[in-house]
Design a protein around this motif. Structure first.
Motif, mmCIF file in Angstrom:
data_model
loop_
_atom_site.group_PDB
_atom_site.id
_atom_site.type_symbol
_atom_site.label_atom_id
_atom_site.label_comp_id
_atom_site.label_asym_id
_atom_site.label_seq_id
_atom_site.Cartn_x
_atom_site.Cartn_y
_atom_site.Cartn_z
ATOM 1 N N ASN B 85 0.841 -1.189 0.000
ATOM 2 C CA ASN B 85 0.000 0.000 0.000
ATOM 3 C C ASN B 85 0.879 1.243 0.000
ATOM 4 O O ASN B 85 1.806 1.355 0.774
ATOM 5 C CB ASN B 85 -0.869 0.021 1.259
ATOM 6 N N PHE B 87 -0.802 4.400 -0.355
ATOM 7 C CA PHE B 87 -1.747 5.516 -0.223
ATOM 8 C C PHE B 87 -1.856 5.985 1.220
ATOM 9 O O PHE B 87 -1.664 5.212 2.150
ATOM 10 C CB PHE B 87 -3.129 5.092 -0.705
ATOM 11 N N GLU B 89 -3.816 6.575 4.326
ATOM 12 C CA GLU B 89 -4.957 5.763 4.745
ATOM 13 C C GLU B 89 -6.194 6.573 5.116
ATOM 14 O O GLU B 89 -7.298 6.098 4.963
ATOM 15 C CB GLU B 89 -4.556 4.921 5.961
ATOM 16 N N LEU B 93 -10.158 8.434 -2.008
ATOM 17 C CA LEU B 93 -9.510 8.290 -3.317
ATOM 18 C C LEU B 93 -9.559 9.619 -4.092
ATOM 19 O O LEU B 93 -8.643 9.964 -4.817
ATOM 20 C CB LEU B 93 -10.206 7.170 -4.111
ATOM 21 N N MET B 127 -9.249 5.487 2.081
ATOM 22 C CA MET B 127 -8.407 4.471 1.472
ATOM 23 C C MET B 127 -8.242 3.255 2.387
ATOM 24 O O MET B 127 -8.013 2.155 1.917
ATOM 25 C CB MET B 127 -7.021 5.037 1.148
ATOM 26 N N PHE B 130 -10.306 0.268 1.677
ATOM 27 C CA PHE B 130 -10.080 -0.445 0.419
ATOM 28 C C PHE B 130 -9.396 -1.791 0.676
ATOM 29 O O PHE B 130 -8.491 -1.876 1.492
ATOM 30 C CB PHE B 130 -9.183 0.387 -0.513
ATOM 31 N N LYS B 132 -7.032 -5.010 -0.707
ATOM 32 C CA LYS B 132 -5.772 -5.010 -1.452
ATOM 33 C C LYS B 132 -6.025 -4.908 -2.957
ATOM 34 O O LYS B 132 -5.356 -4.151 -3.664
ATOM 35 C CB LYS B 132 -4.999 -6.297 -1.137
ATOM 36 N N LYS B 135 -7.030 -1.363 -3.916
ATOM 37 C CA LYS B 135 -5.884 -0.444 -3.942
ATOM 38 C C LYS B 135 -5.080 -0.643 -5.216
ATOM 39 O O LYS B 135 -4.579 0.311 -5.805
ATOM 40 C CB LYS B 135 -4.990 -0.683 -2.724
ATOM 41 N N SER B 139 -4.344 2.095 -8.058
ATOM 42 C CA SER B 139 -2.998 2.373 -8.600
ATOM 43 C C SER B 139 -2.994 2.287 -10.114
ATOM 44 O O SER B 139 -2.385 3.113 -10.800
ATOM 45 C CB SER B 139 -1.976 1.344 -8.099
#
Lengths: 204, 285
Positions: B85, B87, B89, B93, B127, B130, B132, B135, B139
């Motif tokens: 990850n 991002f 958290e 988004l 985020m 989300f 896995k 995410k 991406s």
């Protein structure tokens, strides 16, 4: 660069309201604006920093088209901007709350800015080199030393600090202010360059 | 043919791990699958390609340029998808997009929105909610929204369900219709590669074993099965790895034609899968 600075605000937007509300609270109980701005600025800057660290965001930022130099510089420039904004906000609120003519002394601004810059000068390179969690340990240790000093070695420590600040505020010697300013700016820039050096060698 | 990524004589050592004299070329306009076991050095190599790690020696050039002095220009043209990850958290988004968008000159909001719809991603949820797979989709949407010429992915399929895995491969396939795009991705789910990879780069223990066109692998490599009496110190030289059991042997060769002429009809020659090749190379015997 500006994007990176805005990012530090955006990732804290959920707690921004807490910052804003508690400042009002502190002003209501007459905490010194210098102290408020200093604490909030440092907390804000460090919180943004630890968010980058915690969420692997360094990998993200370094994969985006930014150089490492820009990423570090955004922290140092951001620190000055955030301090300025906290100062502006605090004085404006203080003006409305206390309904008094708040004389914003340039000396007070200088003192606050100087204190934040000194704090950042030491904190950021350490944070880049190690992790912020070590910084917490250092902070706790320093607080312990402070308490011991206050209680055993320097009677009336707080009073002395206050007296020192008072002395600073009433000093008439312009040259001395200039001298202090130059030294702080010098340290800040040195710390900035050091952080870039540390960060450029880092592996993610 | 033009190389998008060129690694030359890369040396990198950590405590307990080493990449030795690694040279890799990734060709423009093709999908290159990057395979190797756990700890073979795939992620380290990708991090060096992204300039997240610096090599001890050797040179890396991307789009024919070194990172020094060209970092921003190079990264403008790369889209990345990582296994971890990356991002923040506690933001949505939508905010994540706000942070990333201004970094790219070629950001295309329409394309981004189109992938967000296609992947069924919520823009207004934090985020941290989300999964896995989500995410990874996020991406990918970001990587595709700025029209990257080179897409680098580290284990993109590892957290995905089979349906989206196939969907992802379709998207990549579609993307490759544009001949200027290049995809380089590591994986250990080798069946993913059957569908889209043009080239396979295989590393083992920090060393480059081969980079070959996918169809060439089947032409060169073979699994050979036969009885133990066929093996002696001379014939054993023909194999990269041999597994002996009391019923016979199974071995991997990198020269199918030669083995066929030596052993003739006395052995069974089978097509190897990438997994076979990885397995035998790792074991060595």
């Amino acid at each position: 660069m500006l994007n990176l600075i805005l990012k530090d605000v955006l990732i804290q937007k959920n707690i921004l309201i807490i910052y804003i509300a508690t400042i009002i609270l502190y002003l209501l109980v007459n905490v010194s604006p210098v102290f408020i701005v200093f604490v909030y600025s440092v907390v804000f800057i460090l919180n943004a920093f630890s968010n980058d660290e915690k969420d692997n965001a360094n990998i993200l930022l370094n994969s985006l088209p930014y150089t490492r130099r820009e990423i570090v510089s955004s922290k140092y420039i951001g620190a000055l901007i955030f301090t300025g904004l906290f100062m502006l906000y605090t004085y404006v609120v203080n003006f409305f709350l206390n309904e008094q003519e708040v004389v914003v002394l340039w000396k007070e601004i200088l003192l606050t800015m100087g204190l934040v810059m000194i704090a950042i000068t030491f904190i950021l390179p350490i944070s880049y080199k190690f992790k912020t969690k070590y910084l917490t340990i250092v902070a706790v240790a320093l607080f312990g030393v402070y308490m011991v000093m206050v209680n055993y070695f320097v009677p009336n420590f707080d009073g002395k600090v206050r007296a020192l600040v008072q002395k600073f505020m009433t000093l008439q010697d312009l040259q001395l202010y200039l001298f202090a300013t130059v030294i702080i700016v010098f340290l800040y820039v040195g710390s900035w360059l050091l952080s870039i050096r540390i960060y450029e060698r880092k592996a993610f | 043919m033009e190389n998008v990524i060129e690694l030359q004589h890369i040396q990198k050592s950590f405590n307990g791990f080493e990449i030795k004299d690694l040279s890799i070329k990734v060709k423009k306009g093709f999908v290159t699958g990057f395979i190797g076991g756990n700890g073979a050095g795939k992620s380290t190599t990708i991090k060096m390609i992204m300039n997240l790690l610096q090599q001890d020696s050797g040179t890396i050039s991307i789009f024919g340029k070194r990172y020094k002095g060209n970092e921003k220009e190079i990264k403008q043209r790369i889209g990345f998808v990582y296994d971890d990850n990356i991002f923040y958290e506690n933001i949505t988004l939508k905010d994540m997009k706000r942070i990333i968008k201004p970094a790219y000159k070629n950001w295309d909001d329409k394309t981004f929105q189109q992938y967000i719809n296609q992947f069924d991603l919520p823009l207004n949820k934090n985020m941290k909610t989300f999964s896995k797979g989500m995410k990874m989709k996020a991406s990918l949407a970001i990587a595709l929204a700025h029209h990257a010429e080179l897409i680098i992915m580290d284990e993109p399929t590892s957290g995905l369900d089979p349906i989206f895995r196939r969907e992802l491969l379709n998207i990549l396939h579609e993307l490759m219709q544009d001949e200027t795009k290049t995809i380089f991705f590591s994986t250990h789910i080798t069946t993913d590669l059957d569908r889209i990879a043009d080239y396979i780069t295989f590393i083992h223990n920090g060393e480059h074993i081969f980079t070959k066109e996918f169809y060439k692998i089947e032409e060169d490599y073979a699994i050979v099965k036969g009885t133990l009496d066929l093996l002696d110190s001379e014939t054993e030289q023909e194999f990269l790895a041999i597994r002996k059991t009391n019923r016979g042997f199974e071995a991997l060769t990198a020269n199918k034609q030669r083995v066929a002429t030596i052993f003739g009809d006395t052995v069974v020659v089978e097509k190897p899968t990438l997994e076979d090749i990885m397995y035998y190379t790792k074991k060595g015997w």
